[in-house]
Motif scaffolding. Structure first.
Motif, mmCIF file in Angstrom:
data_model
loop_
_atom_site.group_PDB
_atom_site.id
_atom_site.type_symbol
_atom_site.label_atom_id
_atom_site.label_comp_id
_atom_site.label_asym_id
_atom_site.label_seq_id
_atom_site.Cartn_x
_atom_site.Cartn_y
_atom_site.Cartn_z
ATOM 1 N N ASP A 28 0.866 -1.176 0.122
ATOM 2 C CA ASP A 28 0.001 0.172 -0.091
ATOM 3 C C ASP A 28 0.813 1.234 0.123
ATOM 4 O O ASP A 28 0.366 2.267 -0.705
ATOM 5 C CB ASP A 28 -0.944 -0.018 1.200
ATOM 6 N N ILE A 29 1.900 1.356 0.911
ATOM 7 C CA ILE A 29 2.726 2.625 0.840
ATOM 8 C C ILE A 29 3.587 2.504 -0.323
ATOM 9 O O ILE A 29 3.679 3.734 -1.102
ATOM 10 C CB ILE A 29 3.975 2.145 1.996
ATOM 11 N N ALA A 30 4.041 1.399 -1.124
ATOM 12 C CA ALA A 30 4.631 1.623 -2.360
ATOM 13 C C ALA A 30 3.468 2.066 -3.571
ATOM 14 O O ALA A 30 4.144 3.235 -4.193
ATOM 15 C CB ALA A 30 5.085 0.186 -2.914
ATOM 16 N N THR A 31 2.396 1.687 -3.237
ATOM 17 C CA THR A 31 1.291 2.238 -4.446
ATOM 18 C C THR A 31 1.194 3.659 -4.233
ATOM 19 O O THR A 31 1.047 4.257 -5.270
ATOM 20 C CB THR A 31 0.304 1.219 -4.322
ATOM 21 N N VAL A 32 1.118 4.216 -2.999
ATOM 22 C CA VAL A 32 0.918 5.490 -2.495
ATOM 23 C C VAL A 32 2.077 6.264 -3.184
ATOM 24 O O VAL A 32 1.744 7.442 -3.727
ATOM 25 C CB VAL A 32 0.853 5.706 -1.204
ATOM 26 N N MET A 33 3.215 5.769 -3.053
ATOM 27 C CA MET A 33 4.211 6.679 -3.662
ATOM 28 C C MET A 33 4.424 6.596 -5.163
ATOM 29 O O MET A 33 4.655 7.573 -5.773
ATOM 30 C CB MET A 33 5.701 5.684 -3.194
ATOM 31 N N ILE A 34 4.088 5.505 -5.752
ATOM 32 C CA ILE A 34 4.031 5.565 -7.142
ATOM 33 C C ILE A 34 2.864 6.574 -7.868
ATOM 34 O O ILE A 34 3.102 7.336 -8.589
ATOM 35 C CB ILE A 34 3.687 4.100 -7.655
ATOM 36 N N VAL A 35 1.727 6.508 -7.120
ATOM 37 C CA VAL A 35 0.512 7.546 -7.585
ATOM 38 C C VAL A 35 0.798 8.875 -7.189
ATOM 39 O O VAL A 35 0.701 9.741 -8.183
ATOM 40 C CB VAL A 35 -0.683 6.950 -6.888
ATOM 41 N N LEU A 36 1.485 9.047 -6.128
ATOM 42 C CA LEU A 36 1.855 10.312 -5.760
ATOM 43 C C LEU A 36 2.967 10.811 -6.774
ATOM 44 O O LEU A 36 2.662 12.174 -7.099
ATOM 45 C CB LEU A 36 2.088 10.607 -4.150
ATOM 46 N N GLY A 37 3.960 10.002 -6.941
ATOM 47 C CA GLY A 37 5.103 10.589 -7.817
ATOM 48 C C GLY A 37 4.326 10.805 -9.127
ATOM 49 O O GLY A 37 4.991 11.589 -9.737
ATOM 50 N N LEU A 38 3.437 9.977 -9.814
ATOM 51 C CA LEU A 38 3.212 10.252 -11.289
ATOM 52 C C LEU A 38 2.276 11.605 -11.207
ATOM 53 O O LEU A 38 2.407 12.559 -12.091
ATOM 54 C CB LEU A 38 2.342 8.911 -11.729
ATOM 55 N N ALA A 39 1.326 11.650 -10.093
ATOM 56 C CA ALA A 39 0.493 13.037 -10.168
ATOM 57 C C ALA A 39 1.613 14.331 -10.045
ATOM 58 O O ALA A 39 1.180 15.291 -10.708
ATOM 59 C CB ALA A 39 -0.341 12.921 -8.943
#
Length: 286
Positions: A76-87
């Motif tokens: 979940d933390i990794a997914t949040v990092m990826i999504v926030l990074g892309l945004a």
């Protein structure tokens, strides 16, 4: 175009390039955390080896720790990092292009989005540092549900290995305390840690080397929780332990990063608004 507006556009471009690099770092870090299991294995190897040795010594069971993937535990933390990074990457790219090409309407939209993000960040910081118990209270139920699959020290499933690693790494026992395990999982069976143990063996401060050690630190039919208290983390919740190490112990670092980010965002908002305000003089997309 005024000198201040020109300087503002330069600041916008430079800061957005920095944020583009940061967003790429965030995305790459998220993918590494989620999928680069072999790269991350040295981080968890020592604790997993201790768990395997204890399982072998006590139960003559050599478990396969290769099934444990840190990325699965923190997915979940990794997914949040990826999504926030892309945004952040998209927003920074738009801001950079808007400043370079003097697209004033885009800069207005950009500044509005930044204001919304800044407001959300302020609320998040207030909740995290002002009301941490509210966050912990929402995390614990999901963690308790995962205990339904817990098999004890000799469990070789990702769930069992993950809990054993976490309880040894963070010196804790269950999401809140040892009572979270009551009635859950198969750890308190003949195939688990044993029907007479009070807590999972992984809750012991030091993993035992034999069955007598299990009785001493995890209990048996004749011991009470007070008898094993000195050798067991029975009353230390993993949610609190992880929060302390990750958040509370790094307060100064987080506050420094937050202060720098807030200052940069405020500067971006001011100069983006300035570029938009100057549209009648310098032209651009209106």
């Amino acid at each position: 175009m005024g000198l201040l507006t020109f300087a503002g556009r330069i600041v916008l471009v430079v800061l957005n390039i920095i944020f583009i690099l940061l967003s790429l770092t965030l995305v790459i870090g998220g993918f590494i955390l989620r999928f680069a299991h072999e790269t991350l294995r040295p981080i968890v190897k020592d604790v997993l080896d201790k768990i395997n040795d204890a399982s072998d010594d006590v139960y003559s069971t050599n478990i396969n720790t290769d099934a444990f993937e840190l990325g699965s535990v923190v997915s979940d933390i990794a997914t949040v990092m990826i999504v926030l990074g892309l945004a952040l990457l998209v927003l920074s790219f738009v801001g950079c292009c808007g400043a370079c090409c003097n697209f004033t309407t885009i800069m207005l939209v950009y500044s509005i989005i930044l204001i919304v993000i800044l407001s959300a960040q302020v609320i998040t910081i207030i909740i995290c540092f002002g009301f941490p118990d509210e966050i912990k209270k929402r995390i614990r139920p999901a963690m308790r549900d995962s205990l339904d699959e817990y098999q004890g020290l000799r469990g070789s499933t990702i769930n069992s290995l993950g809990w054993n690693w976490a309880m040894q790494e963070f010196s804790c026992c269950g999401p809140e305390d040892y009572t979270d395990f009551i009635g859950r999982g198969t750890w308190k069976t003949a195939d688990g840690d044993g029907p007479n143990v009070i807590t999972p063996t992984a809750c012991c401060k030091t993993l035992p080397e034999n069955s007598a050690g299990v009785a001493t630190c995890a209990g048996n039919g004749t011991k009470t929780i007070s008898d094993i208290a000195a050798l067991n983390n029975y009353n230390k919740g993993c949610v609190d332990a992880v929060w302390k190490r990750v958040v509370e112990d790094n307060d100064d670092y987080y506050l420094t990063v937050v202060a720098i980010c807030f200052a940069a965002q405020i500067a971006l908002i001011i100069f983006a608004c300035l570029v938009y305000k100057d549209r009648g003089i310098s032209g651009g997309l209106v």
